[in-house]
Structure formats: C-alpha cells, structure tokens
Design an enzyme around this catalytic site. Structure first.
Site, PDB file in Angstrom:
ATOM      1  CB  VAL A  66     -11.706  -0.316   4.616  1.00  0.00           C
ATOM      2  CG1 VAL A  66     -11.776  -0.731   5.949  1.00  0.00           C
ATOM      3  CG2 VAL A  66     -12.726  -0.022   3.433  1.00  0.00           C
ATOM      4  CD  GLU A 110      -3.228   8.474  -4.378  1.00  0.00           C
ATOM      5  OE1 GLU A 110      -3.280   7.219  -3.464  1.00  0.00           O
ATOM      6  OE2 GLU A 110      -3.251   9.482  -3.965  1.00  0.00           O
ATOM      7  CG  ASP A 160      -2.271   1.090   1.701  1.00  0.00           C
ATOM      8  OD1 ASP A 160      -2.423   1.142   0.250  1.00  0.00           O
ATOM      9  OD2 ASP A 160      -2.254   1.038   2.237  1.00  0.00           O
ATOM     10  N   GLY A 208      -8.780   5.926   1.553  1.00  0.00           N
ATOM     11  CA  GLY A 208      -9.663   6.647   2.170  1.00  0.00           C
ATOM     12  C   GLY A 208     -10.750   6.516   2.346  1.00  0.00           C
TER      13      GLY A 208
HETATM   14  P1  13P Z   1      -9.099   4.646   5.729  1.00  0.00           P
HETATM   15  O1  13P Z   1      -8.260   5.497   6.389  1.00  0.00           O
HETATM   16  O2  13P Z   1     -10.149   5.618   5.588  1.00  0.00           O
HETATM   17  O3  13P Z   1      -9.144   3.362   6.031  1.00  0.00           O
HETATM   18  O4  13P Z   1      -8.020   4.500   4.137  1.00  0.00           O
HETATM   19  C1  13P Z   1      -7.179   3.185   4.048  1.00  0.00           C
HETATM   20  C2  13P Z   1      -6.532   3.332   2.919  1.00  0.00           C
HETATM   21  O5  13P Z   1      -6.565   4.176   1.870  1.00  0.00           O
HETATM   22  C3  13P Z   1      -4.956   3.089   2.669  1.00  0.00           C
HETATM   23  O6  13P Z   1      -4.160   3.067   1.754  1.00  0.00           O
HETATM   24  O1  G3H Z   2      -3.142   4.590   3.103  1.00  0.00           O
HETATM   25  C1  G3H Z   2      -2.968   4.185   4.787  1.00  0.00           C
HETATM   26  C2  G3H Z   2      -3.039   3.537   5.202  1.00  0.00           C
HETATM   27  O2  G3H Z   2      -4.504   3.643   6.472  1.00  0.00           O
HETATM   28  C3  G3H Z   2      -2.336   3.023   6.027  1.00  0.00           C
HETATM   29  O3  G3H Z   2      -1.322   3.862   7.537  1.00  0.00           O
HETATM   30  O4  G3H Z   2       1.171   3.927   7.368  1.00  0.00           O
HETATM   31  O5  G3H Z   2      -0.436   3.820   9.423  1.00  0.00           O
HETATM   32  O6  G3H Z   2       0.067   2.301   8.731  1.00  0.00           O
HETATM   33  P1  G3H Z   2      -0.362   3.404   8.587  1.00  0.00           P
HETATM   34 ZN    ZN Z   3      -4.533   4.896   0.561  1.00  0.00          ZN
END
Ligand code: 13P
Ligand code: G3H
Ligand code: ZN
Length: 329
Positions: A270, A149, A94, A227
């Site tokens: 999520v 993105e 991610d 998000g």
């Molecule tokens: P949230 O903070 O809304 O759960 O989004 C998570 C996200 O986009 C991880 O890449």
């Molecule tokens: O995109 C953001 C995710 O919620 C990950 O959050 O960097 O605190 O693990 P983190």
């Molecule tokens: Zn994200």
C-alpha cells in the site's frame, strides 16, 4: 559505505511471512519517502503490535539517497523499541529493476529486495530473478530475502506501463518458485498501482479464483499483492475540498482484500493510500490557515492523518493487530 541490516536493527521477511501464514494475516508493506512517513508507518504498526515492511521504490531512494533511506528505517526501529514494541521491521526495495540496484540496496542496509522482471518473457524473468536470489541469499553476508513477480499488473510500475492485466498463470508458479529459489511471489489478480484502478461503473472485483489456484499449487508459500490501496473517499473528498484535483479515483474495496489475507497472502503493498492521507492532512492545514508556513504544522498534520489511517487498515484489512507486543502511544 553502508551498513548490514542487522546493524540497523532490521529483519529479513522469512520469519515474518512464516508466522503470518501460520496465523492467517498479512504483513503490511507501506512505502515511505521521508521521515514523517516512516514514523507514521512505524508508530501505527507499533501501537497495533503489527510487523511491518518499510519499502522504498527507486524514486524514493533517488529522493532520499542510499545513505539516508536505511537510516530512516533505523530511526523507525528505534522509535518502535522506545515505544516498548518488539515488532520486526524490514526495509525492502520495491520493484527493483536489476541486480545492480539490488547490490547497492543490500550494501546500504536493505534487508529484503524485490526483483521485478515481470515485463520480460517467462524464461528471462527466471534468469534475472535467479541471479538476484543467488546474490541476496549467499553473497550478501546476511540472508536478504527476495520477492519476484509473475504476471503483469495493469497501470504504471515505475517506468513500465501496461494497458492490460496479464493475470498470473497458476500452472507456472511451481516451476517459477522452484527454479528461482525466491522467498515470496507477487501475483497479478486484478490489482493495479495508483489512485485510478477501475473506471467509473466498473465492478471493482479481484480474480480471487486465480489467487486460490496459485495458493493451492504453492501450499504455504508466501504470496504478495501489489497495488492494493483502497483510495478512501474521505481523503479524495478532503483533497478536493482544500484545493486539490482528483477525478475518478477508485481503489480496491477493503472487503475484497480481507478474504485474501486469510489465505497464504503474506504481504500486501500500500502506497497510494498513505500518500492520499498525508496530502489530505497537509492540504487541510494549509487550506484552513493560509498564513501558516511552519512545515512542522502541515507535515505534522500529514503524518498524523497517515498514522491514524494505517492503524485502521492494520485492524480492518491486514488482520495483523496483536501479532507482537503492542507499544504504548
Ligand atoms: P498502490 O498504488 O495501490 O498503493 O500500490 C502500491 C504498490 O504496489 C507498491 O509496490
Ligand atoms: O509501485 C509503485 C509505488 O507506488 C511507488 O511509486 O515510483 O512513484 O515512488 P513511485
Ligand atoms: Zn507495486
């Protein structure tokens, strides 16, 4: 040394997204940081018969290690199979920052990566993304799928902070996808990361017109929303009741997202909701039993709360229930 993702029983996201777009649902992409979260996610999705993307941020990989994170995903696949479920499971990086991180993840066993170069200008975003695509598609042994993105989400994305949304420009998406060769595209339509997405009194509306315009340009191409946590009041209240602090936590209403899953949105991210459910479960046990110090009791409660919540989310928001064989409980 790591593994190939096939050795871990994982899938890339290509067929997952094609099926999701054909059948009009979105694949849940849930972040995890430990064994309890990985099992909560996979058991929820196996019971519902939903495909699932297990995703790790850079912070999550730092916490678990490149050696452990892929084995958590393998354990999750094994758990699904032992439940009699055939759901495909992907392990996804991610918000990957650069090619170096992507290479390390692929060598460790990730089946899918995101390169997030959205904070660069348009041409630099294309250049960085294209390099990652070329590596992940051709040089990694197995085909690893790539998400990029375009546009910037307000709020915090790991180390990058943006005060305001920069909505995706629908006029750029065909050029971007064509020149980079990405497998999926995350767009900015007013969602943001974390538990504080809107200010009190603000209308929690998404720019679904931007989504529609992008979808029209790209045809059946898979779109990703980041998000997207709902920030359920139930968990905010539980956290507060058992000693936590959470002010003005507001998320994306399920009703706003439900429409999006019927379009070509193939993946919805999520993380925050799982953290809230997990924390609420932990706090409830520790708050009601001050003498408890067995981690299995409080972490187990967090896991259970997260699993139950994600089952409702699969049903109510993603629409992915029953896409594959449902596993037994
Ligand atoms: P949230 O903070 O809304 O759960 O989004 C998570 C996200 O986009 C991880 O890449
Ligand atoms: O995109 C953001 C995710 O919620 C990950 O959050 O960097 O605190 O693990 P983190
Ligand atoms: Zn994200």
């Amino acid at each position: 040394m790591g593994y190939t993702y096939r050795e871990l029983g994982l899938s890339n996201t290509r067929e997952m997204f094609a099926k999701a777009n054909r059948e009009g649902y979105a694949v849940p992409a849930f972040n995890f940081n430990n064994m309890e979260m990985a099992l909560a996610i996979v058991e929820a999705c196996a019971e519902m018969g939903s495909p699932v993307i297990l995703q790790c941020s850079a912070g999550a990989i730092k916490y678990m290690g490149y050696d452990v994170a892929p084995l958590m995903a393998k354990a999750a696949v094994d758990r699904a199979r032992n439940m009699g479920s055939d759901i495909p499971v992907a392990l996804h990086l991610d918000h990957g920052a650069d090619l170096e991180t992507v290479k390390k993840c692929i060598a460790a066993g990730f089946s899918s990566v995101m390169i997030d170069a959205s904070h660069y200008d348009y041409e630099e975003n294309i250049k960085v993304t294209k390099e990652v695509v070329e590596y992940a598609h051709k040089n990694a042994g197995e085909y690893v799928s790539v998400e990029a993105e375009l546009g910037v989400l307000a709020g915090i994305e790991d180390d990058v902070h943006a005060e305001e949304h920069k909505y995706t420009n629908p006029e750029e998406v065909i050029d971007f996808v064509g020149r980079t060769g990405v497998d999926s595209l995350a767009i900015a339509i007013g969602t943001s990361h974390g538990a504080h997405k809107f200010k009190p009194g603000e209308d929690p509306k998404l720019r679904l017109d931007v989504l529609d315009a992008v979808a029209e340009k790209l045809g059946s191409f898979p779109i990703v929303l980041h998000g997207s946590s709902a920030v359920p009041k139930k968990y905010v209240d539980m956290i507060k009741e058992f000693g936590g602090e959470m002010k003005d936590a507001i998320g994306i209403p399920d009703s706003e997202l439900r429409g999006a899953t019927k379009s070509t949105v193939a993946k919805i991210n999520v993380d925050t909701d799982g953290r809230l459910a997990f924390t609420a479960g932990v706090r409830q046990v520790l708050g009601t039993n001050p003498k408890e110090f067995d981690p299995r009791k409080y972490l187990g409660a967090g896991q259970k709360e997260m699993k139950e919540y994600y089952k409702t989310k699969v049903q109510d928001v993603f629409g992915s229930e029953g896409a594959y064989v449902k596993g037994t409980k």
